[in-house]
Write a protein that holds these residues in place. Sequence first.
Motif, mmCIF file in Angstrom:
data_model
loop_
_atom_site.group_PDB
_atom_site.id
_atom_site.type_symbol
_atom_site.label_atom_id
_atom_site.label_comp_id
_atom_site.label_asym_id
_atom_site.label_seq_id
_atom_site.Cartn_x
_atom_site.Cartn_y
_atom_site.Cartn_z
ATOM 1 N N ILE A 63 0.888 -1.712 -0.092
ATOM 2 C CA ILE A 63 0.266 0.014 0.025
ATOM 3 C C ILE A 63 0.813 1.695 -0.063
ATOM 4 C CG2 ILE A 63 -1.459 1.431 1.876
ATOM 5 C CD1 ILE A 63 -3.166 -1.180 2.138
ATOM 6 N N TYR A 64 1.954 0.945 0.980
ATOM 7 C CA TYR A 64 2.475 2.663 1.040
ATOM 8 C C TYR A 64 3.750 2.773 -0.833
ATOM 9 C CZ TYR A 64 2.003 2.548 5.700
ATOM 10 O OH TYR A 64 2.001 2.134 7.096
ATOM 11 N N THR A 65 4.249 1.547 -0.839
ATOM 12 C CA THR A 65 4.593 1.603 -2.444
ATOM 13 C C THR A 65 4.153 2.132 -3.351
ATOM 14 O OG1 THR A 65 5.818 -0.103 -1.750
ATOM 15 C CG2 THR A 65 6.100 0.652 -4.021
ATOM 16 N N LEU A 66 2.059 1.638 -3.690
ATOM 17 C CA LEU A 66 1.805 1.833 -4.253
ATOM 18 C C LEU A 66 1.138 3.391 -3.883
ATOM 19 C CD1 LEU A 66 -0.086 1.520 -7.027
ATOM 20 C CD2 LEU A 66 -2.417 1.222 -5.072
ATOM 21 N N LEU A 67 0.873 4.192 -2.609
ATOM 22 C CA LEU A 67 0.702 5.822 -2.536
ATOM 23 C C LEU A 67 1.915 6.312 -3.363
ATOM 24 C CD1 LEU A 67 -1.094 5.340 0.777
ATOM 25 C CD2 LEU A 67 -1.708 5.934 -1.365
ATOM 26 N N GLY A 68 3.285 5.959 -2.963
ATOM 27 C CA GLY A 68 4.629 6.908 -3.285
ATOM 28 C C GLY A 68 4.233 6.979 -5.002
ATOM 29 N N PHE A 69 4.302 5.838 -5.382
ATOM 30 C CA PHE A 69 4.578 5.429 -6.720
ATOM 31 C C PHE A 69 3.350 6.583 -7.550
ATOM 32 C CE2 PHE A 69 3.807 3.873 -10.930
ATOM 33 C CZ PHE A 69 4.881 3.968 -11.388
#
Length: 264
Positions: A63-69
């Motif tokens: 989730i954190y990776t997707l939000l940042g991307f």
Amino acid sequence: MAMTMHQRARLSRGVQYAVLILVVLALIAVADWPLLVEKVFNPAIAAQQFPGIIVVALKNTLIYTLLGFVVGLTGGVVLALMKLSSVAPYRWLATIYIEFFRGVPALLVFLAFGYGIPLAFGFRFNHYVTVMIALGLVAAAYIAESLRAGLQAVPKGQYEAARSLGMSHARAMVTIVIPQALRIVLPPLTNEVILLTKDSSLVYLLGMGVGQYELTKYGREAISGAGAGLTPLVVAGVCYLIITVPLGILTRRFESKTDRMKKS
């Protein structure tokens, strides 16, 4: 009879492989396996990490990776267009932003949005918003440079043809140029996703509830258990590999496919 260059190369590789195998076998022979099992990877301790490390930590890391991307890609597109703009102030602003966030450690960005801004202005972002902004701001700087190179790699004739058909500048960029640039820079973008996945480990700086733990935080908390050793962190590392290795394979396959298309 003298060996050919090809034969010498094969012999050299064979010797290197043999030396590598001997070194590995020597390490296996001298290692203290009972101690390694106890302190580094205890299967019983590893089993205790499931299913929590998957349903909580791995999920949150994704989730954190997707939000940042998402934030990084959006900002990267805007910055890349600004960097290529004919308006000088846009180019200056984009250059300052890119150089600043490429030069500042992501750790400082997390601290700024997690503690600096709340102290300075008296309000605090939602946990997920803070993560999204911190990761996204850093990612945008790197993605912008990749996209800029991709945009410049698209033949100018594509843009000129779109303009000759009556398209506006914005429509030509959005419908013709940017989609082609994204295909060109897909491998670098995939690498950026891998970097974001690892940078998500900095989320622990913000403080969080158990349900918000990502992989590294989950592992750090688990090693405090009696006799846990480094096993929880090893399991967390394996979970990172579950994310990053397929992405790396996907990138290499896409690059190979792109090379074949160029040659055909």
